[in-house]
Design an enzyme around this catalytic site. Structure first.
Site, mmCIF file in Angstrom:
data_model
loop_
_atom_site.group_PDB
_atom_site.id
_atom_site.type_symbol
_atom_site.label_atom_id
_atom_site.label_comp_id
_atom_site.label_asym_id
_atom_site.label_seq_id
_atom_site.Cartn_x
_atom_site.Cartn_y
_atom_site.Cartn_z
ATOM 1 N N HIS A 53 -1.608 1.693 -1.658
ATOM 2 C CA HIS A 53 -2.843 1.067 -1.154
ATOM 3 C C HIS A 53 -4.077 1.592 -1.890
ATOM 4 C CE1 HIS A 53 -0.660 -0.832 2.157
ATOM 5 N NE2 HIS A 53 -0.058 0.314 2.334
ATOM 6 N N ASN A 126 0.328 -4.675 7.750
ATOM 7 C CA ASN A 126 0.378 -5.433 6.503
ATOM 8 C C ASN A 126 0.167 -6.909 6.796
ATOM 9 O OD1 ASN A 126 0.861 -3.328 4.650
ATOM 10 N ND2 ASN A 126 3.056 -3.381 5.012
ATOM 11 N N TYR A 336 0.780 9.918 6.758
ATOM 12 C CA TYR A 336 -0.560 9.372 6.559
ATOM 13 C C TYR A 336 -1.642 10.448 6.695
ATOM 14 C CZ TYR A 336 0.663 4.409 6.233
ATOM 15 O OH TYR A 336 1.140 3.197 5.811
#
Length: 487
Positions: A53, A126, A336
């Site tokens: 990303h 997504n 993350y």
């Protein structure tokens, strides 16, 4: 009044382009602190790009509750119809680097940060309802095959197709990726899907498995591979420009928010695992239920400070919204936040774009010091939970007794079965025909990509899509052999 030009410490700089040297043409002096200040910051003005990303665009907005779902979820920001919450949303590619053209074929990340009264809620999703993997240990391997060959530094179609044909659980997502939806025409004109299964609970403690859908009020628009290739050469920042300009002129994009829900008993009877990220929940069995709408209505004032420094993580959640046992989601709870601490620093949550309500209700005396401590560091407050500190503890169910797991700690991964092709086949036979020419363009898009791969890889790709449909296999073969005739 015009601002005074200064260095990074606020000291005035009388001549920004002058340098101190010995005589007219002599060497520079190390004592030229303004030059050193300028160069030293310039050397460090790039932070590591995201591993995935990397290239993205973002905007501020507002979420509004439109329907009561307090029977499903007791999060405070959902407790009243009409209640509004500030948000920041970032759109991105998955595999590309910062310099990639916006119109490559790739899933698009679509993440929203909610600044709620209970802290930050990040919904990370997504523009497709499924994903390529369901075993988190495969994620680094999968991403590496979408990156660059370690010797050539080039994109590698052999690695791309070798991985997918060796992992048939990917076929549903790959089929979807090579349809028209693989290249959105606008960030504003695409849907967002959680993909992952979450657990939400109401005030009584009743809980449900939940998936989240954000459906574009602008509709869906896509590009053909030929259109996308042309735009990539003319304007590689096409999607970024489209989003910025639409918001700048007041054409604010919006998405209507829905959930699908499933009880524990329904999950036990479902023909697929509720924790399988490669499967969708059929709408006829688990209908969509509306709960809100969000609108993006303000561009960032500074791209780096806001869009680039925004850090999202599914572990950032609020009471009554908890992760399920979905293994890929479980791994992302760690990955993350770990990525943000590496990329932005241990105190990334103090950066304004990531800060819950500008830190007005953050009290975590044990989280102290480290790089980028810019939010006061809690002053003289003891750096442990001191016995004489007056602090309130909000109590809420943490869902720890809702599911009971028993069994040995053992290595586990899903074995591929013929069921991997079931939903992809239904998609090909029942959904694609609603889009005239969709089946033909799917074959065309796959053939154009795989024609650059080795013949033995091509043969595996034919078989891989043959499991979806014999017609799809033959259509791909026909085009590949035209582009790359077998000797």
């Amino acid at each position: 009044m015009a601002p005074v030009f200064t260095n990074s410490q606020g000291n005035p700089v009388p001549e920004p382009f002058a340098t101190q040297r010995i005589g007219k043409h002599g060497p520079l002096l190390l004592q030229d602190v303004n030059l050193i200040d300028n160069l030293a910051h310039f050397d460090r003005e790039r932070i590591p790009e995201r591993v995935v990303h990397a290239k993205g665009s973002g905007a501020h907005g507002v979420f509004e509750v439109t329907d009561d779902i307090t029977d499903i979820c007791s999060a405070k920001f959902l407790d009243t119809i009409g209640k509004k919450t500030k948000i920041f949303t970032r759109f991105s590619q998955v595999a590309g680097e910062q310099g990639f053209a916006d119109t490559v074929r790739d899933p698009r990340g679509f993440s929203t940060k909610f600044y709620t009264e209970e802290g930050i809620l990040d919904l990370v999703y997504n523009n497709t309802p499924i994903f390529f993997i369901r075993d988190p240990s495969k994620f680094p391997y999968f991403i590496h095959t979408q990156k660059r060959n370690p010797q050539t530094g080039l994109k590698d179609p052999n690695a791309f197709w070798d991985y997918f044909t060796s992992n048939p659980e990917s076929v549903h997502q790959v089929t979807l990726l090579f349809t028209d939806r693989g290249i959105p025409k606008s960030y504003r004109k695409q849907h967002g899907f959680s993909g992952h299964t979450y657990k939400w609970s109401n005030a009584k403690g009743d809980w449900y498995y939940v998936q989240v859908h954000f459906l574009s009020d602008q509709g869906i628009e896509t590009l053909t591979v030929e259109e996308a290739t042309k735009i990539a050469g003319e304007n590689p920042d096409y999607l970024r420009e489209d989003l910025f300009e639409a918001i700048e002129k007041g054409d604010y994009p919006s998405w209507t928010c829905y959930i699908q829900t499933m009880t524990e008993e329904q999950a036990k009877k479902a023909p697929f695992s509720v924790f399988d990220l490669t499967k969708v929940w059929p709408h006829k069995d688990y209908p969509l239920r509306r709960f809100g709408k969000f609108t993006l209505n303000k561009n960032p004032d500074n791209f780096f400070a806001e869009t680039e420094q925004a850090g999202f993580a599914p572990s950032n959640t609020v009471p009554s919204m908890q992760p399920s046992a979905d293994p890929v989601l479980q791994s992302r709870l760690f990955s993350y936040t770990d990525t943000q601490r590496y990329r932005l620093g241990a105190n990334y949550a103090q950066i304004p774009i990531n800060n819950p309500n500008n830190g007005t209700h953050v009290f975590a005396p044990n989280v102290r010091d480290g790089f980028m401590t810019v939010n006061g560091n809690l002053g003289a407050t003891p750096n442990y939970l001191a016995s004489d500190v007056d602090v309130k503890y909000d109590q809420f169910p943490i869902q720890q007794d809702q599911e009971v797991w028993e069994g040995a700690a053992t290595p586990f991964h899903w074995k591929a079965t013929p069921a991997e092709w079931t939903q992809a086949t239904e998609f090909y036979n029942k959904v694609l025909p609603k889009n005239p020419g969709g089946q033909e363009r799917l074959a065309h898009n796959i053939a154009g990509h795989v024609s650059a791969a080795k013949h033995e890889i091509q043969d595996r790709v034919f078989k891989y899509f043959g499991g979806v449909s014999p017609k799809l296999e033959e259509d791909i073969k026909k085009e590949v052999f035209q582009l790359d005739p077998r000797k």
